[in-house]
Write a protein that holds these residues in place. Structure first.
Motif, PDB file in Angstrom:
ATOM      1  N   ALA A  82       2.079  -7.115   6.816  1.00  0.00           N
ATOM      2  CA  ALA A  82       0.890  -6.293   7.065  1.00  0.00           C
ATOM      3  C   ALA A  82       1.016  -5.522   8.375  1.00  0.00           C
ATOM      4  CB  ALA A  82      -0.361  -7.170   7.100  1.00  0.00           C
ATOM      5  N   HIS A  83       1.596  -6.145   9.399  1.00  0.00           N
ATOM      6  CA  HIS A  83       1.777  -5.449  10.676  1.00  0.00           C
ATOM      7  C   HIS A  83       2.788  -4.318  10.535  1.00  0.00           C
ATOM      8  CE1 HIS A  83       0.120  -9.353  12.190  1.00  0.00           C
ATOM      9  NE2 HIS A  83      -0.584  -8.515  12.916  1.00  0.00           N
ATOM     10  N   VAL A  84       3.831  -4.533   9.751  1.00  0.00           N
ATOM     11  CA  VAL A  84       4.797  -3.455   9.499  1.00  0.00           C
ATOM     12  C   VAL A  84       4.131  -2.322   8.735  1.00  0.00           C
ATOM     13  CG1 VAL A  84       6.952  -2.846   8.339  1.00  0.00           C
ATOM     14  CG2 VAL A  84       6.771  -5.037   9.552  1.00  0.00           C
ATOM     15  N   ALA A  85       3.418  -2.651   7.664  1.00  0.00           N
ATOM     16  CA  ALA A  85       2.795  -1.626   6.822  1.00  0.00           C
ATOM     17  C   ALA A  85       1.773  -0.805   7.590  1.00  0.00           C
ATOM     18  CB  ALA A  85       2.150  -2.282   5.611  1.00  0.00           C
ATOM     19  N   SER A  86       1.123  -1.411   8.589  1.00  0.00           N
ATOM     20  CA  SER A  86       0.071  -0.702   9.319  1.00  0.00           C
ATOM     21  C   SER A  86       0.605   0.528  10.044  1.00  0.00           C
ATOM     22  CB  SER A  86      -0.605  -1.643  10.321  1.00  0.00           C
ATOM     23  OG  SER A  86       0.300  -2.026  11.362  1.00  0.00           O
ATOM     24  N   PHE A  87       1.885   0.497  10.399  1.00  0.00           N
ATOM     25  CA  PHE A  87       2.465   1.658  11.082  1.00  0.00           C
ATOM     26  C   PHE A  87       2.520   2.870  10.155  1.00  0.00           C
ATOM     27  CE2 PHE A  87       5.738   4.399  12.794  1.00  0.00           C
ATOM     28  CZ  PHE A  87       5.502   4.348  14.154  1.00  0.00           C
ATOM     29  N   TYR A  88       2.616   2.636   8.849  1.00  0.00           N
ATOM     30  CA  TYR A  88       2.765   3.709   7.865  1.00  0.00           C
ATOM     31  C   TYR A  88       1.465   3.953   7.113  1.00  0.00           C
ATOM     32  CZ  TYR A  88       7.570   2.317   8.805  1.00  0.00           C
ATOM     33  OH  TYR A  88       8.738   1.985   9.430  1.00  0.00           O
ATOM     34  N   ASP A  89       0.350   3.731   7.779  1.00  0.00           N
ATOM     35  CA  ASP A  89      -0.967   3.793   7.150  1.00  0.00           C
ATOM     36  C   ASP A  89      -1.133   5.064   6.324  1.00  0.00           C
ATOM     37  OD1 ASP A  89      -3.635   3.015   6.621  1.00  0.00           O
ATOM     38  OD2 ASP A  89      -4.338   4.344   8.215  1.00  0.00           O
ATOM     39  N   GLY A  90      -1.453   4.879   5.051  1.00  0.00           N
ATOM     40  CA  GLY A  90      -1.710   6.004   4.164  1.00  0.00           C
ATOM     41  C   GLY A  90      -0.492   6.645   3.550  1.00  0.00           C
ATOM     42  N   LEU A  91       0.707   6.159   3.882  1.00  0.00           N
ATOM     43  CA  LEU A  91       1.924   6.793   3.391  1.00  0.00           C
ATOM     44  C   LEU A  91       2.631   6.018   2.293  1.00  0.00           C
ATOM     45  CD1 LEU A  91       3.626   8.084   6.679  1.00  0.00           C
ATOM     46  CD2 LEU A  91       2.124   9.329   5.108  1.00  0.00           C
ATOM     47  N   LEU A  92       2.402   4.709   2.194  1.00  0.00           N
ATOM     48  CA  LEU A  92       3.254   3.864   1.359  1.00  0.00           C
ATOM     49  C   LEU A  92       2.685   3.628  -0.031  1.00  0.00           C
ATOM     50  CD1 LEU A  92       4.454   1.035   3.780  1.00  0.00           C
ATOM     51  CD2 LEU A  92       5.500   3.258   3.278  1.00  0.00           C
ATOM     52  N   ASP A  93       3.595   3.651  -1.005  1.00  0.00           N
ATOM     53  CA  ASP A  93       3.283   3.182  -2.353  1.00  0.00           C
ATOM     54  C   ASP A  93       3.781   1.759  -2.556  1.00  0.00           C
ATOM     55  OD1 ASP A  93       2.096   5.616  -3.707  1.00  0.00           O
ATOM     56  OD2 ASP A  93       3.953   6.448  -2.919  1.00  0.00           O
ATOM     57  N   ALA A  94       4.742   1.332  -1.744  1.00  0.00           N
ATOM     58  CA  ALA A  94       5.213  -0.058  -1.790  1.00  0.00           C
ATOM     59  C   ALA A  94       6.044  -0.328  -0.548  1.00  0.00           C
ATOM     60  CB  ALA A  94       6.049  -0.322  -3.041  1.00  0.00           C
ATOM     61  N   LEU A  95       6.070  -1.615  -0.154  1.00  0.00           N
ATOM     62  CA  LEU A  95       6.887  -2.076   0.961  1.00  0.00           C
ATOM     63  C   LEU A  95       7.830  -3.145   0.432  1.00  0.00           C
ATOM     64  CD1 LEU A  95       7.480  -2.246   4.067  1.00  0.00           C
ATOM     65  CD2 LEU A  95       5.726  -4.047   4.159  1.00  0.00           C
ATOM     66  N   VAL A  96       9.126  -2.951   0.642  1.00  0.00           N
ATOM     67  CA  VAL A  96      10.125  -3.944   0.251  1.00  0.00           C
ATOM     68  C   VAL A  96      10.277  -4.922   1.395  1.00  0.00           C
ATOM     69  CG1 VAL A  96      12.510  -4.341  -0.456  1.00  0.00           C
ATOM     70  CG2 VAL A  96      11.317  -2.258  -1.197  1.00  0.00           C
TER      71      VAL A  96
END
Length: 303
Positions: A250-264
């Protein structure tokens, strides 16, 4: 399948190599970080662009994880004997590329055109682009002062805790020719497992790039640079803990807020919640076969 990969650092170059291996020739475009660029002994060094070029050309040093294979260090040793700076390790084979780039920059050639010529010299079908042709430099703010990225990372061995990251020149920079067009025409966008603050952050800081990804009509997939909440190399886990409050997906994904369709993410970080769909895989790229396997997982997530 036209794929654009935003990349910086060693982890980025490894995923780029995997994508290059599994995609048809010419289907991959790499947008590389230039915030790490530095002048050493009068030479312009672009470490992240060079890591990509060396990895794709099969010239990289697998054991060290950076620089050229079969490197020697006579030039740096001689420069040291004459009183020259030696804090930044430039090998003899590496110097050759920097000489060619520096001469072309002094001639007035843009970095993007020079990088295209360097890629052509090693017969790469993959397009490699700097994020910008303009001067953009990452600066690290710490309690001990503010340092250029390489001074902090190499010279000070990234021992200072980071309070903020600044991208000098970003506000007036423009995307290099071909960057926005590649994002517009892509069938998928990939964010490499690079440090989001110092490797991908400078790319996003260029006006127009993040916006182009936000306007996409295709999937954008990021690969987490952490395994078990720890950085494979470098200070990212410390930076995330201090600046974002933790090292979960979640902390990693927060950097890409609004950009990601999935996180590997790696299996060592599962199960988890990140606010975006998660794809669990083995993400450690300790050889070329592992890079290809991860690239295949990423492309499957992108379709």
């Amino acid at each position: 399948m036209k794929v654009v990969c935003l990349s910086g650092g060693v982890g980025g170059a490894k995923l780029v190599r995997g994508l290059h291996d599994v995609l048809p020739p010419g289907d991959l475009t790499v947008v590389g970080n230039v915030g790490d660029d530095v002048e050493v002994l009068g030479l312009h060094v672009s470490p992240d662009l060079d890591s990509v070029l060396y990895a794709l050309a099969g010239l990289n040093d697998e054991e060290r994880g950076w620089g050229r294979a079969d490197e020697t260090w006579r030039v740096l040793g001689a420069a040291r004997a004459w009183g020259g700076e030696d804090w930044f390790q430039l090998g003899d084979l590496d110097v050759a590329l920097h000489l060619v780039r520096s001469q072309a920059l002094r001639r007035g050639d843009p970095l993007s055109a020079i990088t295209r010529r360097l890629a052509a010299a090693v017969e790469l079908a993959t397009t490699v682009l700097p994020a910008t042709d303009d001067v953009l430099r990452t600066r690290i703010v710490t309690s001990e002062g503010t340092f250029g990225f390489q001074e902090w990372f190499v010279g000070r061995r990234h021992e200072d805790d980071v309070d903020a990251v600044v991208y000098d020149g970003a506000e007036t920079a423009a995307p290099a020719p071909g960057v926005v067009e590649a994002l517009r025409d892509a069938d998928a966008i990939v964010l490499a497992p690079s440090n989001p603050y110092v490797s991908l952050g400078p790319i996003f800081a260029v006006p127009g790039i993040r916006e182009a990804i936000g306007r996409r009509g295709v999937r954008c997939i990021a690969v987490s640079p952490l395994i078990g909440g720890r950085a494979v190399k470098g200070p990212l886990d410390r930076m995330l803990t201090r600046m974002a409050g933790g090292t979960t997906p979640a902390h990693v994904a927060s950097f890409y807020d609004g950009l990601l369709d999935a996180l590997v993410i790696d299996a060592a970080d599962a199960p988890a919640e990140a606010g975006v769909p998660l794809v669990v895989s083995a993400t450690l790229m300790d050889d070329r076969a592992a890079s290809r396997r991860l690239a295949t997982v990423v492309l499957e997530a992108a379709t």
